[in-house]
Scaffold this active site. Structure first.
Site, short mmCIF file in Angstrom:
data_model
loop_
_atom_site.label_atom_id
_atom_site.label_comp_id
_atom_site.label_asym_id
_atom_site.label_seq_id
_atom_site.Cartn_x
_atom_site.Cartn_y
_atom_site.Cartn_z
N HIS A 130 1.08 -1.54 -0.01
CA HIS A 130 -0.16 -0.30 -0.27
C HIS A 130 1.15 0.98 0.05
CE1 HIS A 130 -3.72 -1.98 1.59
NE2 HIS A 130 -3.48 -2.27 0.57
N ARG A 151 4.10 -12.62 -23.24
CA ARG A 151 4.95 -13.83 -24.05
C ARG A 151 4.75 -14.92 -23.82
NH1 ARG A 151 9.50 -11.21 -27.10
NH2 ARG A 151 10.60 -11.67 -25.21
N GLU A 160 7.41 -11.82 -35.67
CA GLU A 160 8.91 -11.38 -35.75
C GLU A 160 9.63 -11.93 -37.14
OE1 GLU A 160 9.94 -11.79 -31.44
OE2 GLU A 160 9.42 -13.61 -31.24
N ASP A 195 13.35 -8.86 -34.19
CA ASP A 195 13.53 -9.55 -34.54
C ASP A 195 13.52 -9.99 -36.26
OD1 ASP A 195 15.08 -12.01 -32.81
OD2 ASP A 195 13.34 -11.93 -31.87
N ARG A 236 22.72 -8.12 -35.62
CA ARG A 236 22.72 -6.85 -35.19
C ARG A 236 23.61 -6.61 -34.60
NH1 ARG A 236 17.43 -6.59 -30.95
NH2 ARG A 236 16.70 -8.78 -31.32
N CYS A 271 5.19 -4.50 -31.01
CA CYS A 271 5.95 -4.58 -29.27
C CYS A 271 7.35 -4.26 -29.89
CB CYS A 271 6.27 -5.09 -28.47
SG CYS A 271 6.65 -6.64 -29.17
C1 PEP Z 1 10.98 -8.03 -30.92
O1 PEP Z 1 11.74 -9.08 -31.59
O2 PEP Z 1 10.36 -7.36 -32.02
C2 PEP Z 1 10.94 -8.46 -29.62
C3 PEP Z 1 10.11 -7.15 -28.99
O3 PEP Z 1 11.30 -9.29 -28.81
P1 PEP Z 1 12.59 -9.15 -28.50
O4 PEP Z 1 12.98 -7.92 -28.41
O5 PEP Z 1 12.66 -9.70 -26.42
O6 PEP Z 1 13.17 -10.10 -28.72
MG MG Z 2 11.63 -10.92 -30.66
#
Ligand code: PEP
Ligand code: MG
Length: 537
Positions: free
Chosen positions: A186, A329, A427, A451, A461, A498
């Site tokens: 709280h 997820r 992705e 991804d 990357r 996302c």
């Molecule tokens: C993505 O791949 O864009 C994603 C949100 O997942 P993560 O960055 O956890 O691989």
């Molecule tokens: Mg991902």
């Protein structure tokens, strides 16, 4: 530096005021006869009710209706005829009013403190608060007047009870430090509601810190700097100024709907990695959780979290979000996300290997624990399940079949659960290319551009030599995004994003134009993203 839990964002710099625990010893009180003791108890209850009603009124002003409900709960507790009649029975048996109140409240405290459910455990601290108030009133003990603290106070206490918090004048309290409590306690809820930076669970804070000395609180990271050096003080003054300036500018977007100039309604959600991060999302004006990366629950330990541990994490987020959408997820393991104890074979190409949904479907004993926890947690909030790294329709069908098995088991066990909608992360290029087919099986899509960019551009990357290719603005990635949105729209399902690109100011106008419904970003980017969307046509 002392480390606690960052429970309410912001930086606080000020002078410590230590709230000592007052002694509520009643051993010297003599029995004045049953009638007189009952009358004393009744007067104390009356005074407590008046005091609490006053606090409720002031709390409604300083924190809000919802927060005042905590204190209303105290009144309901004492209005329970069972509780009072038990106290009166003890008085009839020769107990002084103090002892009767102490014994009955302690009995309720033990009952609440012993249960698994965190919300019920919070009730224990409420009972303790009621008990202390009653004893204080009965004994006529005076406490530090929290309502009269000087400006720039850093409040340091073992625990901050709701009744103490209600007396705080937020313009005078720079930060709060407590020795106990977590993000859902709280005191944390109230500190956040008042916008006061807070570090909770800071071990021995009331003994290490001294009254009147300078202290810095980092409410983001839960750090406390007693007697800071001039360099530390300067650094935090700068951080604070930058934070406040930024916050001020974006404030007008807090609590506002995300609507474009032409009237299209969008939603800005937050991405989280730990249950506790959900509060960051709320504090930053998020309308929901668009990605809970559950792999973090599995990391930094030597065995997988149990169903109960996972249930607790998911349910905590669902409760904190109070009906707002929470997209969780399922385990995204492998590739760059190594979890040693899962013993994933060493692979030549881990990014193209046995990872995420592929690994989970092949390890039902592990996956079903997570699915069961998710189904059970769905009964306490608005949870949606999301599958990572999908490349085929069959994977979605198989995951849904496994979910069905879990539901049958839970039903047979008589456990509470709710069937959560299942969505797919887009992705991989294959998922984007078959998004029309996936839309028939998925309740929603969320585009994972982190991804999707790597797989579409065939680029690692982490490799600096090819990093110029790792861009969501590349036409190939944009086509994959556009195609996914179009197919989701055609099928009438919600489509969000996302990956980091959801917060990219250069991409937002395109995403809006194509019809993306939901943008899930790092909590600190929520208001900026909402501003960028609202400025789109
Ligand atoms: C993505 O791949 O864009 C994603 C949100 O997942 P993560 O960055 O956890 O691989
Ligand atoms: Mg991902």
């Amino acid at each position: 530096m002392l480390q606690g839990i960052g429970a309410s964002q912001g930086y606080g710099i000020g002078k410590a005021v230590i709230i000592e625990d007052v002694t509520l010893d009643y051993s010297a009180v003599r029995y004045a006869g049953a009638e007189e003791e009952k009358a004393r108890l009744a007067r104390a209850v009356e005074a407590f009710t008046a005091e609490t009603n006053e606090m409720i009124a002031s709390l409604k002003q300083s924190a809000g209706e919802k927060e005042a409900e905590i204190l209303e709960g105290h009144l309901t507790m004492l209005a329970d005829p069972f509780m009072l009649s038990q106290m009166n029975d003890l008085i009839d048996g020769g107990a002084v009013a103090e002892s009767a109140a102490d014994t009955v409240c302690t009995m309720f405290y033990d009952m609440f403190a012993g249960v698994e459910d965190e919300m019920m455990r919070q009730r224990a601290s409420d009972v303790k608060d009621v008990k202390d108030s009653l004893l204080r009133i009965l004994l006529g003990v005076r406490t530090v007047d929290i309502g009269a603290l000087p400006a720039g106070t850093v409040l340091v206490a073992k625990d901050l009870t709701p009744s103490m918090t209600s007396r705080i004048r937020k313009e005078n309290v720079a930060a709060i430090i407590t020795e106990v409590g977590g993000v859902t306690s709280h005191s944390a809820i109230l500190a956040r509601a008042m916008g006061i930076p807070a570090a909770l669970s800071v071990k021995d804070a009331t003994t290490i810190l001294a009254d009147g000395e300078e202290v810095i609180v980092d409410g983001f990271k839960g750090k406390v700097f007693p007697r800071p050096s001039e360099k530390e003080a300067e650094e935090y003054r700068e951080k604070q100024a930058a934070y406040l300036k930024e916050k001020e500018g974006l404030k007008s977007f807090f609590g506002k709907a995300t609507v474009t100039r032409s009237g299209a309604v969008k939603h800005v959600y937050g991405n989280i990695g730990k249950a506790e991060d959900a509060q960051n999302v709320l504090q930053n004006g998020g309308e929901g959780i668009g990605l809970f990366r559950t792999e973090f629950l599995f990391m930094d330990r030597d065995h997988a979290p149990t169903e109960e541990e996972q249930f607790e994490a998911y349910a905590t987020v669902a409760r904190l979000m109070a009906g707002k959408e929470v997209i969780i997820r399922t385990l995204d393991v492998g590739g760059d996300k190594a979890i040693d104890y899962l013993a994933i074979d060493k692979e030549e190409n881990p990014f193209l290997g046995h990872r995420a949904i592929r690994y989970c479907l092949d390890n039902p004993e592990l996956y079903k624990v997570q699915l069961r926890a998710l189904l059970r947690a769905s009964a306490v909030g608005n949870i949606k399940i999301m599958l990572p790294l999908v490349t085929t329709v069959e994977e979605v069908v198989a995951a849904k079949a496994m979910l069905k098995e879990c539901m049958d088991e839970l039903k047979a066990e008589g456990a509470a659960f709710r069937e959560a909608p299942v969505g797919v992360m887009i992705e991989t290029p294959s998922a984007a290319l078959i998004s029309d087919l996936l839309a028939k099986e998925a309740a929603f899509f969320s585009i994972g551009t982190n991804d999707l960019t790597g797989y579409t551009m065939a680029v690692d990357r982490g490799n600096a030599k090819v990093s110029h290719l790792y861009k969501a603005e590349q036409p190939a990635v944009l086509r994959a995004i556009e195609m996914t949105i179009k197919n989701a729209k055609a099928a009438g399902i919600m489509v969000g994003m996302c990956g980091e690109a959801a917060a990219d100011p250069n991409l937002i106008p395109k995403l809006v134009e194509w019809g993306l419904d939901e943008f899930s970003v790092t909590p600190s980017s929520i208001l900026q993203t909402r501003k960028n969307i609202c400025e789109c046509e």
